[in-house]
Write an enzyme that holds these catalytic residues in place. Structure first.
Site, mmCIF file in Angstrom:
data_model
loop_
_atom_site.group_PDB
_atom_site.id
_atom_site.type_symbol
_atom_site.label_atom_id
_atom_site.label_comp_id
_atom_site.label_asym_id
_atom_site.label_seq_id
_atom_site.Cartn_x
_atom_site.Cartn_y
_atom_site.Cartn_z
ATOM 1 N N SER A 1 0.542 -1.101 0.212
ATOM 2 C CA SER A 1 0.043 -0.020 0.137
ATOM 3 C C SER A 1 0.847 1.077 -0.084
ATOM 4 C CB SER A 1 -1.142 -0.164 1.054
ATOM 5 O OG SER A 1 -1.878 -1.075 1.126
ATOM 6 N N ARG A 2 2.209 1.158 -0.438
ATOM 7 C CA ARG A 2 2.991 2.118 -0.590
ATOM 8 C C ARG A 2 3.417 2.892 0.587
ATOM 9 N NH1 ARG A 2 3.225 0.101 -4.516
ATOM 10 N NH2 ARG A 2 3.261 1.091 -6.853
ATOM 11 N N LEU A 3 3.109 1.915 2.056
ATOM 12 C CA LEU A 3 3.530 2.547 3.100
ATOM 13 C C LEU A 3 4.888 1.818 3.578
ATOM 14 C CD1 LEU A 3 0.308 1.957 5.169
ATOM 15 C CD2 LEU A 3 1.158 4.018 4.083
#
Length: 215
Positions: A193-195
């Site tokens: 999730s691009r975290l």
């Protein structure tokens, strides 16, 4: 323009291989780098020793190129090149650079910043002597970063210096090592999730301060 131009924004990947936490990382960035580089080698990542070197010229215009790391220890990160090349001239005018390793298969990036200095002549001599003969001749044959009329110039130069030096070409004065002395490291691990995980190490009062950065 190809159809890729209109669809390239849709290319996506979910990063889910690993994580990077404060508790599982080393308090010493050099040891953390050593661990990740060893894991890249063990994973048989293509050219795990390849790194991008970014420099800045007198007009503050940055430029990058790929080189190969040839050594690292508490003193810094070492690579070798032609001192008269574009990067060599830029480092002579502004002795600071940034390095980046990107191990795509492991979803990892390491960024390193710091001051750059030349390694000793003895270190450069020792490494030059360890290179294959063709590479040693190449250091003489190539006026790196200069405009040449064609590949024939390189072939002719190589033949000339091969005949001149035979099996024992000395190290050219214009060729040798650079060492980047880090004052900042960043380790990036891709996450879902691009975290992404980003741990930054910066030097403060002679100690390394480790901080988490937002992705």
């Amino acid at each position: 323009m190809s159809s890729l131009s209109s669809s390239i924004a849709d290319l996506r990947k979910s990063y889910e291989r690993a994580e990077l936490s404060e508790s599982a990382s080393n308090a010493d960035p050099l040891k953390q780098f050593d661990q990740w580089l060893q894991e890249a080698v063990q994973a048989q990542v293509p050219e795990p020793n390849a790194m991008t070197v970014a420099t800045v010229n007198g007009d503050m215009r940055p430029s990058t190129r790929i080189v190969l790391i040839k050594g690292y220890d508490e003193r810094g990160i070492v690579w070798y090149t032609n001192y008269d090349s574009r990067k060599g001239q830029q480092l002579a005018g502004n002795p600071f650079a940034a390095l980046q390793f990107h191990w795509v298969e492991l979803e990892r990036v390491v960024r390193i910043e710091g001051r750059v200095e030349k390694v000793s002549a003895e270190e450069s001599d020792a490494y030059f002597a360890s290179r294959p003969l063709d590479s040693r001749i190449g250091a003489w044959a190539s006026p790196q970063s200069q405009v040449i009329s064609g590949r024939g110039v390189l072939v002719a130069n190589a033949a000339k210096y091969s005949a001149q030096f035979l099996l024992k070409p000395p190290r050219p004065e214009h060729w040798g090592g650079f060492r980047l002395v880090p004052d900042r490291w960043e380790f990036w691990q891709g996450r879902k999730s691009r975290l992404h995980d980003r741990l930054c190490y910066r030097e403060e009062d002679g100690q390394w301060l480790r901080e988490r950065l937002a992705p």
